[in-house]
Scaffold this active site. Structure first.
Site, PDB file in Angstrom:
ATOM      1  N   GLY A  26      -3.286   5.369  -0.750  1.00  0.00           N
ATOM      2  CA  GLY A  26      -3.823   5.102  -2.086  1.00  0.00           C
ATOM      3  C   GLY A  26      -4.522   3.766  -2.206  1.00  0.00           C
ATOM      4  O   GLY A  26      -4.598   2.987  -1.242  1.00  0.00           O
ATOM      5  N   THR A  28      -3.753   1.067  -4.049  1.00  0.00           N
ATOM      6  CA  THR A  28      -2.906  -0.136  -4.032  1.00  0.00           C
ATOM      7  C   THR A  28      -2.517  -0.462  -2.589  1.00  0.00           C
ATOM      8  O   THR A  28      -2.539  -1.624  -2.171  1.00  0.00           O
ATOM      9  CB  THR A  28      -1.653   0.077  -4.904  1.00  0.00           C
ATOM     10  OG1 THR A  28      -2.017   0.760  -6.101  1.00  0.00           O
ATOM     11  CG2 THR A  28      -0.998  -1.248  -5.251  1.00  0.00           C
ATOM     12  N   ASP A  80       4.510   1.807  -0.093  1.00  0.00           N
ATOM     13  CA  ASP A  80       3.666   2.877  -0.630  1.00  0.00           C
ATOM     14  C   ASP A  80       3.354   2.600  -2.091  1.00  0.00           C
ATOM     15  O   ASP A  80       3.986   1.752  -2.727  1.00  0.00           O
ATOM     16  CB  ASP A  80       4.406   4.225  -0.473  1.00  0.00           C
ATOM     17  CG  ASP A  80       3.460   5.409  -0.456  1.00  0.00           C
ATOM     18  OD1 ASP A  80       2.275   5.249  -0.816  1.00  0.00           O
ATOM     19  OD2 ASP A  80       3.912   6.510  -0.085  1.00  0.00           O
ATOM     20  N   LYS A  93       5.190  10.724  -7.445  1.00  0.00           N
ATOM     21  CA  LYS A  93       4.174  10.346  -6.469  1.00  0.00           C
ATOM     22  C   LYS A  93       3.371  11.584  -6.085  1.00  0.00           C
ATOM     23  O   LYS A  93       3.771  12.702  -6.331  1.00  0.00           O
ATOM     24  CB  LYS A  93       4.842   9.768  -5.201  1.00  0.00           C
ATOM     25  CG  LYS A  93       5.327   8.342  -5.400  1.00  0.00           C
ATOM     26  CD  LYS A  93       5.996   7.759  -4.156  1.00  0.00           C
ATOM     27  CE  LYS A  93       5.217   7.879  -2.885  1.00  0.00           C
ATOM     28  NZ  LYS A  93       3.835   7.382  -2.975  1.00  0.00           N
ATOM     29  N   GLU A 102       4.558  11.339   2.635  1.00  0.00           N
ATOM     30  CA  GLU A 102       5.131  10.117   2.040  1.00  0.00           C
ATOM     31  C   GLU A 102       6.646  10.255   1.892  1.00  0.00           C
ATOM     32  O   GLU A 102       7.390   9.301   2.116  1.00  0.00           O
ATOM     33  CB  GLU A 102       4.497   9.855   0.674  1.00  0.00           C
ATOM     34  CG  GLU A 102       3.037   9.413   0.773  1.00  0.00           C
ATOM     35  CD  GLU A 102       2.334   9.329  -0.562  1.00  0.00           C
ATOM     36  OE1 GLU A 102       1.294   8.663  -0.628  1.00  0.00           O
ATOM     37  OE2 GLU A 102       2.797   9.941  -1.539  1.00  0.00           O
ATOM     38  N   LYS A 120       2.048   1.601 -14.590  1.00  0.00           N
ATOM     39  CA  LYS A 120       2.815   2.705 -13.995  1.00  0.00           C
ATOM     40  C   LYS A 120       4.324   2.550 -14.180  1.00  0.00           C
ATOM     41  O   LYS A 120       5.080   3.448 -13.825  1.00  0.00           O
ATOM     42  CB  LYS A 120       2.497   2.804 -12.506  1.00  0.00           C
ATOM     43  CG  LYS A 120       1.051   3.165 -12.243  1.00  0.00           C
ATOM     44  CD  LYS A 120       0.766   3.086 -10.782  1.00  0.00           C
ATOM     45  CE  LYS A 120      -0.599   3.660 -10.456  1.00  0.00           C
ATOM     46  NZ  LYS A 120      -0.876   3.562  -9.028  1.00  0.00           N
TER      47      LYS A 120
HETATM   48  C1  5RP Z   1      -0.586   9.390  -2.898  1.00  0.00           C
HETATM   49  C2  5RP Z   1       0.332   8.624  -3.762  1.00  0.00           C
HETATM   50  C3  5RP Z   1      -0.129   7.279  -4.158  1.00  0.00           C
HETATM   51  O1  5RP Z   1       0.771   6.339  -3.657  1.00  0.00           O
HETATM   52  C4  5RP Z   1      -0.174   7.195  -5.661  1.00  0.00           C
HETATM   53  O2  5RP Z   1      -1.027   8.220  -6.129  1.00  0.00           O
HETATM   54  C5  5RP Z   1      -0.697   5.831  -6.133  1.00  0.00           C
HETATM   55  O3  5RP Z   1      -2.037   5.683  -5.790  1.00  0.00           O
HETATM   56  P1  5RP Z   1      -2.911   4.446  -6.222  1.00  0.00           P
HETATM   57  O4  5RP Z   1      -2.306   3.241  -5.593  1.00  0.00           O
HETATM   58  O5  5RP Z   1      -4.288   4.751  -5.738  1.00  0.00           O
HETATM   59  O6  5RP Z   1      -2.868   4.349  -7.735  1.00  0.00           O
HETATM   60  O7  5RP Z   1       1.402   9.026  -4.112  1.00  0.00           O
HETATM   61  O8  5RP Z   1      -0.106  10.676  -2.653  1.00  0.00           O
END
Ligand code: 5RP
Length: 235
Positions: A26, A28, A80, A93, A102, A120
């Site tokens: 993702g 982040t 993650d 997630k 994951e 979040k």
């Molecule tokens: C991917 C995920 C990601 O960790 C989640 O969607 C967060 O993503 P981002 O950091 O782009 O907001 O679970 O399957």
């Protein structure tokens, strides 16, 4: 973006020389990998297991050594992203569709850290649609059964095409709303053949790092700080 960067970069302080690191997926996580790449270029020695093809490609562009999950006997630390998490560490997630890998990586890791921007960190999860990985074979029937359970399924379509996971499966997003009963939803999902994994990650992480406008907050999981014992509480 700055909030994600702050959280991502802060998480690298927990990475120590010699560790095997689980790399999430993702936007982040991007900032964590970028910073880790910098640490590796300065001499840090780590091995990484990626939770998606896109993360594997990204890590390699930063010269991070990526190994297969089956080449390692443990993972020291998984970092993650997350889509929603509440103060009891109930989380959703899978917004990026990588939830199955994951979850496997998180369940193997000795320590799990999630990085997020403050939007979040919510009072109750459910507003973000719950991603569920399903088998393509018979998917119309799986969707019907999820519908029969009033789980409001929507097959994920991106740019007009059915989204395909790295495992060759489909994702269904369940529109549940905030007042959901997590245990009940998991029980219903587990009763539907064709459902492979769900995006609830219940009490699976040790700490979260929340990026705000100008600072980061580290919040330890009060139930399991330092251990991984409560994984799969509702399974
Ligand atoms: C991917 C995920 C990601 O960790 C989640 O969607 C967060 O993503 P981002 O950091 O782009 O907001 O679970 O399957």
């Amino acid at each position: 973006m700055e909030q994600k960067r702050l959280a991502g970069e802060k998480s690298t302080e927990y990475i120590k020389d010699g560790m095997i690191i689980g790399l999430g997926t993702g936007s982040t996580v991007y900032y964590m990998i970028e910073k880790l790449g910098d640490m590796v270029s300065k001499g840090m020695k780590i091995k990484a297991v990626a939770t998606s093809h896109s993360t594997e490609r990204l890590a390699k562009t930063f010269d991070i050594q990526v190994v297969s999950i089956d080449e390692v006997d443990h993972i020291d630390l998984a970092i993650d992203g997350v889509d929603e998490i509440d103060s009891s560490f109930n989380a959703i997630k899978g917004g990026g569709g990588a939830l199955f890998r994951e979850k496997i990586v998180a369940s193997l890791a000795k320590q799990v850290i999630w990085i997020l921007d403050e939007s979040k960190y919510v009072d109750a999860v459910g507003e973000f649609p719950l991603p569920v990985e399903i088998l393509p074979f018979g998917y119309t029937h799986t969707l019907k059964r999820l519908n029969d359970h009033s789980l409001n399924p929507e097959l994920r379509v991106v740019d007009g095409n059915t989204f395909i996971t790295d495992n060759g499966n489909y994702i269904v997003d369940l529109h549940l709303g905030k007042h959901l009963n997590i245990r009940e939803v998991i029980q219903k999902l587990n009763s539907v053949t064709g459902v492979l994994e769900n995006g609830f990650f219940i009490n699976m992480c040790d700490r979260i790092i929340v990026g705000s406008e100008d600072h980061v907050k580290v919040i330890d999981n009060p139930c399991k700080y330092g251990g991984n014992g409560a994984i799969g509480k509702y399974k």
